[in-house]
Design an enzyme around this catalytic site. Structure first.
Site, short mmCIF file in Angstrom:
data_model
loop_
_atom_site.label_atom_id
_atom_site.label_comp_id
_atom_site.label_asym_id
_atom_site.label_seq_id
_atom_site.Cartn_x
_atom_site.Cartn_y
_atom_site.Cartn_z
N GLY A 1 1.16 -1.21 -0.05
CA GLY A 1 -0.47 0.32 -0.45
C GLY A 1 1.04 1.58 -0.07
O GLY A 1 0.46 2.20 -0.78
N GLY A 2 1.88 1.27 0.68
CA GLY A 2 2.98 2.46 0.66
C GLY A 2 3.00 2.89 -0.77
O GLY A 2 3.12 4.06 -1.15
N TRP B 1 2.52 1.81 -3.40
CA TRP B 1 1.21 1.89 -4.80
C TRP B 1 1.23 3.53 -4.17
O TRP B 1 0.79 4.24 -5.93
CB TRP B 1 -0.08 2.03 -4.26
N HIS B 2 1.09 4.26 -3.13
CA HIS B 2 1.48 5.37 -3.14
C HIS B 2 1.90 5.66 -3.92
O HIS B 2 2.16 7.43 -4.32
CB HIS B 2 1.00 5.98 -1.87
N GLY B 3 3.45 6.06 -3.95
CA GLY B 3 4.44 6.62 -4.54
C GLY B 3 5.78 6.36 -4.97
O GLY B 3 6.49 5.01 -3.82
#
Length: 334
Positions: free
Chosen positions: A320-321, A323-325
């Site tokens: 998830g982390g 995926w954000h950038g």
């Protein structure tokens, strides 16, 4: 083309709406669906035409994988086909979003001087890639129905959710497009849609954009900020981020209502949460849902003891982390 732009609100949206329902009224259902797909692709290409082939190739590939997995007499191992589909989707996302980040880390560790690709991130690639990964996995599980390519293309490209979500599921979207009553103007839904659009515009223009100007000025002068000014800048950025994204999602829901399509809720007052778990049930709900259903649970969820439960949580939030950038701050945050 932004939702709060003049050309979107007063040119693009009225034209797409009018032509779509006119074609449906004339019982030209396939043509109406095709019109909505073309309009959505135009909306996507308006930002950068060069990446239009990318989303088209991605859709053709994933639709083909889904159709292949739905075959009863498939001679190739279905699990292999599914993993191939997931891998190529992830590789596409990695190439555009993380390749330069990988090069920068290699250069730092090895003291090398590899050239950067300087790739512009295709609009919405994180969202439409996750949507299609979910479709491939569900096709492997036998949870998808027989859809024609035009219907699948509309599911992927439907412009209200194409750029920044919510991350929609084929099972909740495609049946809505097929319902007969959704092909005709619904005045109640138009009123609901206008309400959500107004709320979203207010969050975006009146709150987020004003915070943005203030935050930009503060962040440009961090060396001279006092203790309290630093806290004010940080909290202001928190509210800017929230109202910008929440406002965008409200507008997406509102535009969906105009077309009689109910998009999933993405925010539920997350700053009212009373625990970390409650926060993730309220913030970016559709991303949390994807991470739970397609990463955490397949890893084993909480079924195999405390150690593996926390291991699965760690992997899920790490993904998830990332995926954000493409930055170590996102990885550490995850």
């Amino acid at each position: 083309m932004l939702f709060n732009s003049i050309e979107f609100l007063f040119i693009f949206l009225p034209i797409v709406f009018s032509v779509y329902f006119f074609l449906n009224k004339q019982k030209l259902v396939t043509l109406a669906t095709g019109w909505l797909v073309i309009a959505s692709l135009y909306f996507y290409a308006y930002w950068k035409l060069d990446y239009l082939p990318l989303i088209l190739i991605s859709m053709i590939f994933n639709y083909s994988i889904g159709k292949t997995l739905s075959l009863d007499n498939l001679k190739i191992n279905k699990r292999f086909v599914m993993l191939l589909g997931i891998s190529l989707n992830v590789l596409l996302l990695f190439y555009f979003k993380y390749f330069d980040f990988l090069i920068s880390n290699i250069n730092y560790v090895l003291h090398s001087d590899f050239n950067y690709m300087h790739l512009a991130l295709p609009l919405g690639i994180s969202f439409f890639t996750f949507q299609q990964i979910a479709y491939v996995v569900d096709s492997y599980k036998g949870l998808t129905k027989e859809y024609d390519f035009l219907s699948y293309a509309l599911f992927v490209t439907f412009f209200p959710q194409l750029i920044a979500g919510p991350i929609v599921h084929h099972g909740e979207m495609m049946p809505q497009f097929e319902r007969l009553r959704n092909r005709f103007i619904n005045h109640k839904n138009i009123m609901l849609g206008m309400f959500f659009i107004a709320i979203g515009l207010s969050k975006k223009i009146l709150i987020a954009d004003n915070f943005s100007a203030f935050v930009g000025e503060m962040f440009d002068n961090t060396s001279i900020l006092s203790f309290w000014e630093s806290w004010i800048a940080s909290l202001s950025y928190t509210f800017q981020l929230y109202f910008d994204f929440s406002g965008y999602c409200d507008m997406a829901v509102g535009i969906g209502y105009l077309f009689n399509i109910l998009l999933p809720q993405n925010f539920n007052s997350p700053y009212k949460a009373d625990s970390i778990q409650d926060f993730w049930r309220r913030w970016h709900i559709t991303l949390s849902r994807f991470l739970r259903d397609y990463i955490y649970i397949p890893l084993g969820g909480n079924r195999n003891g405390i150690f593996k439960t926390y291991r699965n949580l760690f992997y899920t939030f790490l993904i998830g982390g990332i995926w954000h950038g493409a930055n170590w701050t996102f990885i550490i945050w995850g």
